[in-house]
Write a protein that holds these residues in place. Structure first.
Motif, PDB file in Angstrom:
ATOM      1  N   GLY A  34      -2.256  36.291  41.166  1.00 58.22           N
ATOM      2  CA  GLY A  34      -1.067  35.546  41.419  1.00 58.22           C
ATOM      3  C   GLY A  34       0.223  36.450  41.779  1.00 58.22           C
ATOM      4  N   SER A  35       0.366  37.507  41.199  1.00 59.07           N
ATOM      5  CA  SER A  35       1.607  38.297  41.267  1.00 59.07           C
ATOM      6  C   SER A  35       1.707  38.788  42.825  1.00 59.07           C
ATOM      7  CB  SER A  35       1.312  39.691  40.457  1.00 59.07           C
ATOM      8  OG  SER A  35       0.114  40.351  40.753  1.00 59.07           O
ATOM      9  N   ASP A  36       0.646  38.662  43.453  1.00 61.08           N
ATOM     10  CA  ASP A  36       0.883  39.034  45.047  1.00 61.08           C
ATOM     11  C   ASP A  36       1.005  37.737  45.793  1.00 61.08           C
ATOM     12  OD1 ASP A  36       0.508  41.796  44.525  1.00 61.08           O
ATOM     13  OD2 ASP A  36      -1.793  41.383  44.471  1.00 61.08           O
ATOM     14  N   TYR A  37       1.096  36.558  45.172  1.00 54.18           N
ATOM     15  CA  TYR A  37       1.222  35.210  45.836  1.00 54.18           C
ATOM     16  C   TYR A  37       2.697  34.698  46.333  1.00 54.18           C
ATOM     17  CZ  TYR A  37      -0.558  30.562  46.846  1.00 54.18           C
ATOM     18  OH  TYR A  37      -0.557  29.403  47.406  1.00 54.18           O
ATOM     19  N   ALA A  38       3.376  35.603  47.187  1.00 56.56           N
ATOM     20  CA  ALA A  38       4.553  35.121  47.442  1.00 56.56           C
ATOM     21  C   ALA A  38       4.858  34.130  48.286  1.00 56.56           C
ATOM     22  CB  ALA A  38       5.229  36.624  48.279  1.00 56.56           C
ATOM     23  N   TRP A  39       4.103  32.902  47.936  1.00 54.78           N
ATOM     24  CA  TRP A  39       4.245  31.680  48.676  1.00 54.78           C
ATOM     25  C   TRP A  39       5.405  30.843  48.570  1.00 54.78           C
ATOM     26  CZ3 TRP A  39       1.536  29.511  52.357  1.00 54.78           C
ATOM     27  CH2 TRP A  39       1.429  28.132  52.641  1.00 54.78           C
ATOM     28  N   SER A  40       5.747  30.332  49.725  1.00 58.01           N
ATOM     29  CA  SER A  40       7.197  29.777  50.064  1.00 58.01           C
ATOM     30  C   SER A  40       6.870  28.390  50.722  1.00 58.01           C
ATOM     31  CB  SER A  40       8.423  30.346  50.702  1.00 58.01           C
ATOM     32  OG  SER A  40       8.484  31.596  49.750  1.00 58.01           O
ATOM     33  N   VAL A  41       7.661  27.204  50.645  1.00 58.51           N
ATOM     34  CA  VAL A  41       7.511  26.067  51.565  1.00 58.51           C
ATOM     35  C   VAL A  41       9.009  25.660  51.923  1.00 58.51           C
ATOM     36  CG1 VAL A  41       6.787  23.875  51.611  1.00 58.51           C
ATOM     37  CG2 VAL A  41       5.398  25.427  50.243  1.00 58.51           C
ATOM     38  N   ALA A  42       9.101  25.620  53.193  1.00 53.20           N
ATOM     39  CA  ALA A  42      10.345  25.309  53.921  1.00 53.20           C
ATOM     40  C   ALA A  42      10.463  23.673  54.174  1.00 53.20           C
ATOM     41  CB  ALA A  42      10.665  26.074  55.086  1.00 53.20           C
ATOM     42  N   LEU A  43      11.506  23.181  54.007  1.00 46.71           N
ATOM     43  CA  LEU A  43      11.818  21.727  54.274  1.00 46.71           C
ATOM     44  C   LEU A  43      12.344  21.806  55.953  1.00 46.71           C
ATOM     45  CD1 LEU A  43      11.773  21.684  51.258  1.00 46.71           C
ATOM     46  CD2 LEU A  43      13.265  19.734  51.551  1.00 46.71           C
ATOM     47  N   VAL A  44      11.791  21.063  56.740  1.00 49.65           N
ATOM     48  CA  VAL A  44      11.933  21.377  58.220  1.00 49.65           C
ATOM     49  C   VAL A  44      12.242  19.934  58.830  1.00 49.65           C
ATOM     50  CG1 VAL A  44      10.944  21.816  60.554  1.00 49.65           C
ATOM     51  CG2 VAL A  44      10.485  23.233  58.223  1.00 49.65           C
TER      52      VAL A  44
END
Length: 366
Positions: A179-189
């Motif tokens: 998980g330390s490499d899991y730079a997941w992001s979610v943008a509101l569009v």
């Protein structure tokens, strides 16, 4: 989701875009930070009002009362027995709290939150018209999100799974947590038409989530799930915050006991490329010891899965039985150890002797 109807080459599975033609290539691009993943299987809930942070803090597992504009975290809603009912990513923008939930849970979560308002100065609104797009931070995808946002200031939730959060605890006993490499992001569009290629589908996003051992409400939660068994205390539970529903069970299992089940990662025999569906039975010899919760074809590791196992399931190799009755060998990676929990150093009481007073040599001459 109507927001993504205009995306060329999309292969759909209901409201979800499964892929754009080649899931493995999409997965590589997504992992490199170059692809955007439309998330039709998530929905946004907006919480406004001056009490929004202290109110959420009082009814959920996470400490959010002092969240500042631009900060992200994650919360769980637990029942009185500490079982997971709802889960959501949390993004504060200075005016609203944006909750990102799995689509199948979002409406139920919004209804529950509305019931809990009472006299608090908050308003809870389901916002299905807002599209969500996932990406990995640091690549060209993030730059395209910024370029598409009004005034160049997108609303972006940063998944806290990369690090053990303040007040959290990690059960996984590994030198390097995936998980330390899991730079997941979610943008509101607001307008998905402003987004540009390349894109990646849900198959790619799910494979990378599973490889990071990242639990998700839509897959790892059932009517028995508690946060400990999937190592969710790592990112979504604050162990020393004030009271909230389910806190007693969280504290008791963490300090004195062990979760009855545990999450494990499975590396599946890929010779036949059989991918077991969620719910597939996991066996140790002829004994059933759990079930698959998520599975995917990873671009490097091949077929992988997450499984919820009995705490007493052996640590060695297991079998996964497919829908066709075919047993697939599975090498097990322990995520939550069988002895997870019982972290409190509770002194043991000295046993009292049952010998009569006169038989105790310390009483000689008394």
């Amino acid at each position: 989701m109507a927001m993504f109807d205009s995306l060329a080459g999309a292969v759909r599975d209901g409201d979800t875009i499964a892929h754009f033609g080649n899931p493995l290539i999409e997965q590589r691009r997504l992992a490199a930070g170059d692809a955007l993943a439309p998330l039709g299987d998530r929905t946004v809930i907006e919480v406004t009002g001056e009490d929004r942070l202290t109110w959420l803090d009082s009814i959920t597992s996470q400490s959010v009362a002092r969240l500042r504009a631009g900060e992200s975290t994650e919360l769980l809603v637990l029942d009185p027995q500490g079982r997971v009912e709802h889960a959501a990513g949390v993004l504060e923008d200075g005016t609203s709290v944006w909750l990102i939930a799995d689509a199948a849970d979002a409406e139920k979560l919004a209804v529950w939150l509305q019931r809990m308002v009472f006299r608090s100065r908050v308003t809870v609104t389901l916002r299905p018209e807002i599209a969500l797009v996932g990406f990995f931070a640091g690549g060209s995808a993030e730059a395209r999100i910024v370029a598409a946002a009004p005034h160049g200031t997108p609303l972006v939730w940063r998944d806290p799974w990369q690090h053990v959060q303040p007040g959290g605890h990690q059960y996984a006993d590994v030198e390097h947590h995936p998980g330390s490499d899991y730079a997941w992001s979610v943008a509101l569009v607001d307008d998905a038409r402003a987004l540009s290629e390349p894109f990646a589908g849900a198959l790619a996003a799910e494979a990378l989530r599973i490889a990071a051992w990242r639990p998700r409400w839509a897959h790892e939660v059932d009517d028995r799930a508690i946060p400990h068994e999937s190592d969710w205390i790592r990112s979504a539970v604050h162990l020393s915050k004030g009271c909230y529903r389910g806190q007693e069970t969280v504290a008791k299992v963490h300090n004195l006991g062990h979760p009855p089940r545990r999450l494990a990662a499975l590396l599946l025999d890929g010779s036949d490329v059989i991918l077991p569906a969620p719910g597939a039975v996991v066996l140790a010899g002829e004994s059933e010891v759990g079930h698959v919760t998520s599975s995917a074809l990873h671009y490097e590791d091949g077929p992988i899965a997450l499984a919820i196992l009995s705490r007493r399931a052996p640590v060695g190799e297991l079998l996964v039985r497919s829908e066709d009755g075919i047993d697939v060998a599975a090498a097990q990676q322990v995520i939550v150890p069988a002895d997870a929990g019982a972290t409190a150093d509770v002194p043991r009481l000295t046993r009292l002797s049952r010998r009569p007073l006169g038989d105790d040599p310390r009483n000689a001459g008394a």
